[in-house]
Scaffold this active site. Structure first.
Site, PDB file in Angstrom:
ATOM      1  N   LYS A 148      -4.893  40.672  34.793  1.00  0.00           N
ATOM      2  CA  LYS A 148      -5.649  40.700  36.049  1.00  0.00           C
ATOM      3  C   LYS A 148      -5.292  39.498  36.933  1.00  0.00           C
ATOM      4  CE  LYS A 148      -9.634  40.560  33.857  1.00  0.00           C
ATOM      5  NZ  LYS A 148      -9.200  40.513  32.435  1.00  0.00           N
TER       6      LYS A 148
ATOM      7  N   ARG B  28     -18.484  42.647  35.298  1.00  0.00           N
ATOM      8  CA  ARG B  28     -18.274  42.837  33.862  1.00  0.00           C
ATOM      9  C   ARG B  28     -19.445  43.552  33.198  1.00  0.00           C
ATOM     10  NH1 ARG B  28     -14.333  38.271  33.384  1.00  0.00           N
ATOM     11  NH2 ARG B  28     -13.472  38.324  31.298  1.00  0.00           N
TER      12      ARG B  28
ATOM     13  N   ARG C 154      -0.697  32.411  26.269  1.00  0.00           N
ATOM     14  CA  ARG C 154      -1.001  32.093  27.677  1.00  0.00           C
ATOM     15  C   ARG C 154      -1.134  30.597  27.937  1.00  0.00           C
ATOM     16  NH1 ARG C 154      -5.809  35.056  30.740  1.00  0.00           N
ATOM     17  NH2 ARG C 154      -7.017  34.459  28.904  1.00  0.00           N
TER      18      ARG C 154
ATOM     19  N   ARG D 252      -6.358  27.421  27.534  1.00  0.00           N
ATOM     20  CA  ARG D 252      -7.805  27.567  27.627  1.00  0.00           C
ATOM     21  C   ARG D 252      -8.494  27.393  26.285  1.00  0.00           C
ATOM     22  NH1 ARG D 252      -8.678  32.913  31.151  1.00  0.00           N
ATOM     23  NH2 ARG D 252     -10.344  33.113  29.619  1.00  0.00           N
TER      24      ARG D 252
ATOM     25  N   ARG E 100     -14.729  38.020  22.736  1.00  0.00           N
ATOM     26  CA  ARG E 100     -14.470  38.503  24.099  1.00  0.00           C
ATOM     27  C   ARG E 100     -14.161  39.997  24.105  1.00  0.00           C
ATOM     28  NH1 ARG E 100     -10.012  34.268  25.318  1.00  0.00           N
ATOM     29  NH2 ARG E 100      -9.654  35.310  27.312  1.00  0.00           N
TER      30      ARG E 100
HETATM   31  P1  ADP Z   1     -10.003  36.664  30.965  1.00  0.00           P
HETATM   32  O1  ADP Z   1      -8.915  36.134  31.870  1.00  0.00           O
HETATM   33  O2  ADP Z   1      -9.676  36.434  29.536  1.00  0.00           O
HETATM   34  O3  ADP Z   1     -10.382  38.070  31.289  1.00  0.00           O
HETATM   35  P2  ADP Z   1     -11.944  35.169  32.498  1.00  0.00           P
HETATM   36  O4  ADP Z   1     -11.210  33.973  32.940  1.00  0.00           O
HETATM   37  O5  ADP Z   1     -12.136  36.258  33.495  1.00  0.00           O
HETATM   38  O6  ADP Z   1     -11.282  35.745  31.185  1.00  0.00           O
HETATM   39  O7  ADP Z   1     -13.377  34.745  31.951  1.00  0.00           O
HETATM   40  C1  ADP Z   1     -13.518  33.704  31.015  1.00  0.00           C
HETATM   41  C2  ADP Z   1     -14.977  33.631  30.565  1.00  0.00           C
HETATM   42  O8  ADP Z   1     -15.824  33.350  31.700  1.00  0.00           O
HETATM   43  C3  ADP Z   1     -15.542  34.911  29.966  1.00  0.00           C
HETATM   44  O9  ADP Z   1     -15.258  35.032  28.581  1.00  0.00           O
HETATM   45  C4  ADP Z   1     -17.045  34.705  30.226  1.00  0.00           C
HETATM   46  O10 ADP Z   1     -17.602  33.757  29.341  1.00  0.00           O
HETATM   47  C5  ADP Z   1     -17.041  34.081  31.613  1.00  0.00           C
HETATM   48  N1  ADP Z   1     -17.058  35.088  32.693  1.00  0.00           N
HETATM   49  C6  ADP Z   1     -16.084  35.299  33.623  1.00  0.00           C
HETATM   50  N2  ADP Z   1     -16.437  36.286  34.479  1.00  0.00           N
HETATM   51  C7  ADP Z   1     -17.657  36.725  34.070  1.00  0.00           C
HETATM   52  C8  ADP Z   1     -18.538  37.742  34.514  1.00  0.00           C
HETATM   53  N3  ADP Z   1     -18.241  38.510  35.579  1.00  0.00           N
HETATM   54  N4  ADP Z   1     -19.704  37.908  33.846  1.00  0.00           N
HETATM   55  C9  ADP Z   1     -20.024  37.148  32.793  1.00  0.00           C
HETATM   56  N5  ADP Z   1     -19.237  36.170  32.300  1.00  0.00           N
HETATM   57  C10 ADP Z   1     -18.066  35.952  32.925  1.00  0.00           C
HETATM   58  P1  ADP Z   2      -6.199  38.315  32.511  1.00  0.00           P
HETATM   59  O1  ADP Z   2      -6.438  37.603  33.829  1.00  0.00           O
HETATM   60  O2  ADP Z   2      -6.439  39.775  32.591  1.00  0.00           O
HETATM   61  O3  ADP Z   2      -6.916  37.676  31.365  1.00  0.00           O
HETATM   62  P2  ADP Z   2      -3.510  37.113  32.665  1.00  0.00           P
HETATM   63  O4  ADP Z   2      -2.986  37.520  34.005  1.00  0.00           O
HETATM   64  O5  ADP Z   2      -3.990  35.716  32.496  1.00  0.00           O
HETATM   65  O6  ADP Z   2      -4.643  38.180  32.186  1.00  0.00           O
HETATM   66  O7  ADP Z   2      -2.363  37.421  31.590  1.00  0.00           O
HETATM   67  C1  ADP Z   2      -2.518  37.123  30.214  1.00  0.00           C
HETATM   68  C2  ADP Z   2      -1.184  36.616  29.647  1.00  0.00           C
HETATM   69  O8  ADP Z   2      -0.235  37.700  29.612  1.00  0.00           O
HETATM   70  C3  ADP Z   2      -0.527  35.524  30.478  1.00  0.00           C
HETATM   71  O9  ADP Z   2       0.099  34.611  29.593  1.00  0.00           O
HETATM   72  C4  ADP Z   2       0.508  36.274  31.351  1.00  0.00           C
HETATM   73  O10 ADP Z   2       1.635  35.450  31.653  1.00  0.00           O
HETATM   74  C5  ADP Z   2       0.905  37.429  30.433  1.00  0.00           C
HETATM   75  N1  ADP Z   2       1.168  38.680  31.165  1.00  0.00           N
HETATM   76  C6  ADP Z   2       0.505  39.174  32.242  1.00  0.00           C
HETATM   77  N2  ADP Z   2       0.991  40.376  32.617  1.00  0.00           N
HETATM   78  C7  ADP Z   2       1.999  40.661  31.745  1.00  0.00           C
HETATM   79  C8  ADP Z   2       2.899  41.787  31.595  1.00  0.00           C
HETATM   80  N3  ADP Z   2       2.831  42.851  32.409  1.00  0.00           N
HETATM   81  N4  ADP Z   2       3.777  41.751  30.587  1.00  0.00           N
HETATM   82  C9  ADP Z   2       3.836  40.681  29.732  1.00  0.00           C
HETATM   83  N5  ADP Z   2       3.023  39.598  29.825  1.00  0.00           N
HETATM   84  C10 ADP Z   2       2.112  39.597  30.815  1.00  0.00           C
END
Ligand code: ADP
Ligand code: ADP
Ligand code: ZN
Length: 213
Positions: free
Chosen positions: A13, A87, A126, A160, A171
């Site tokens: 994302k 979420r 990541r 992270r 998660r």
């Molecule tokens: P990821 O990239 O792994 O999807 P995020 O960076 O979006 O994770 O979120 C990291 C953490 O922040 C989540 O595990 C949660 O604890 C909190 N968080 C983020 N967005 C939300 C949301 N919309 N509602 C509740 N908790 C959230």
């Molecule tokens: P989210 O925001 O959904 O948690 P991220 O954009 O942070 O996901 O991506 C998670 C990890 O996967 C990062 O290390 C990123 O560089 C890698 N990644 C993202 N998209 C791809 C893809 N299409 N193929 C391979 N690796 C990816």
């Protein structure tokens, strides 16, 4: 145009949101980034959510809805990319209400489909640039020079606190229990477009742009 990127942790994302910002001038609203910022700057709210985030649980709807409410008022017209929000169903309802109060609409929900085995690999590799937020991966998207950001030249690469096996398990559970019902919710509303998130970063970006046409 206002869109949601919906998908499990590690689906890509943030990576795709940053591309849309660059290419279409949209504004990325990542509740995860906002919460991490609050955490690292040590605000009262940041301190409150730190342990919850590190464990991989969701923070309260009230807090994240408040964060989005604040940002959405500064609409510049280019449109928002909601990344990691909503979420829960309560957050989805709140978003609909906030948008309509601002005379805005939700134009698309992109569901990024990635299987669980791939998520574990993505999360465990990541790292991000602490200066500009560029997202990297040890194997699939390493920076050209080890430890140096391609985008801004920064050398403050970060991993992270919640990108570990235990927190990831929580998660994923949170995702399946509380967030995945949103797929059915937006499908029923006719807003949902699934995209194969397992493809290369470039190909995923192409599918998203097609979906937004
Ligand atoms: P990821 O990239 O792994 O999807 P995020 O960076 O979006 O994770 O979120 C990291 C953490 O922040 C989540 O595990 C949660 O604890 C909190 N968080 C983020 N967005 C939300 C949301 N919309 N509602 C509740 N908790 C959230
Ligand atoms: P989210 O925001 O959904 O948690 P991220 O954009 O942070 O996901 O991506 C998670 C990890 O996967 C990062 O290390 C990123 O560089 C890698 N990644 C993202 N998209 C791809 C893809 N299409 N193929 C391979 N690796 C990816
Ligand atoms: Zn950088």
């Amino acid at each position: 145009m206002n869109i949601i990127l919906l998908g499990p942790p590690g689906a890509g994302k943030g990576t795709q949101a940053r591309r849309l910002v660059e290419e279409l001038g949209m504004i990325q609203l990542s509740t995860g980034d906002m919460l991490r910022e609050a955490k690292s700057s040590g605000t009262e709210m940041g301190l409150k959510v730190a342990a919850v985030m590190d464990a991989g649980e969701l923070v309260t709807d009230e807090i994240v809805i408040g964060l989005i409410d604040e940002k959405i008022r500064s609409d510049t017209g280019a449109g928002f990319i909601f990344d990691g929000f909503p979420r829960t169903l309560a957050q989805a309802d709140a978003l609909a209400e906030l948008l309509s109060r601002n005379g805005a609409t939700l134009d698309a929900v992109i569901e990024m489909r990635v299987d669980d085995a791939a998520l574990v690999k993505r999360i465990s590799g990541r790292y991000t640039c602490g200066t500009c937020g560029e997202v990297y991966h040890d194997e699939t998207r390493p920076s050209a020079v080890d430890g140096v950001c391609d985008n801004c030249g920064g050398t403050d690469m970060k991993r992270r606190a919640d990108d570990n096996a235990d927190a990831l398990k929580t998660r994923l559970m949170e995702y399946y229990k509380k967030t995945s019902p949103l797929i059915g919710y937006y499908y029923a509303k006719g807003d949902l477009t699934p995209v194969n998130g397992l493809a290369d970063i470039e190909d995923v970006a192409k599918s998203i742009k097609l979906a937004l046409r």
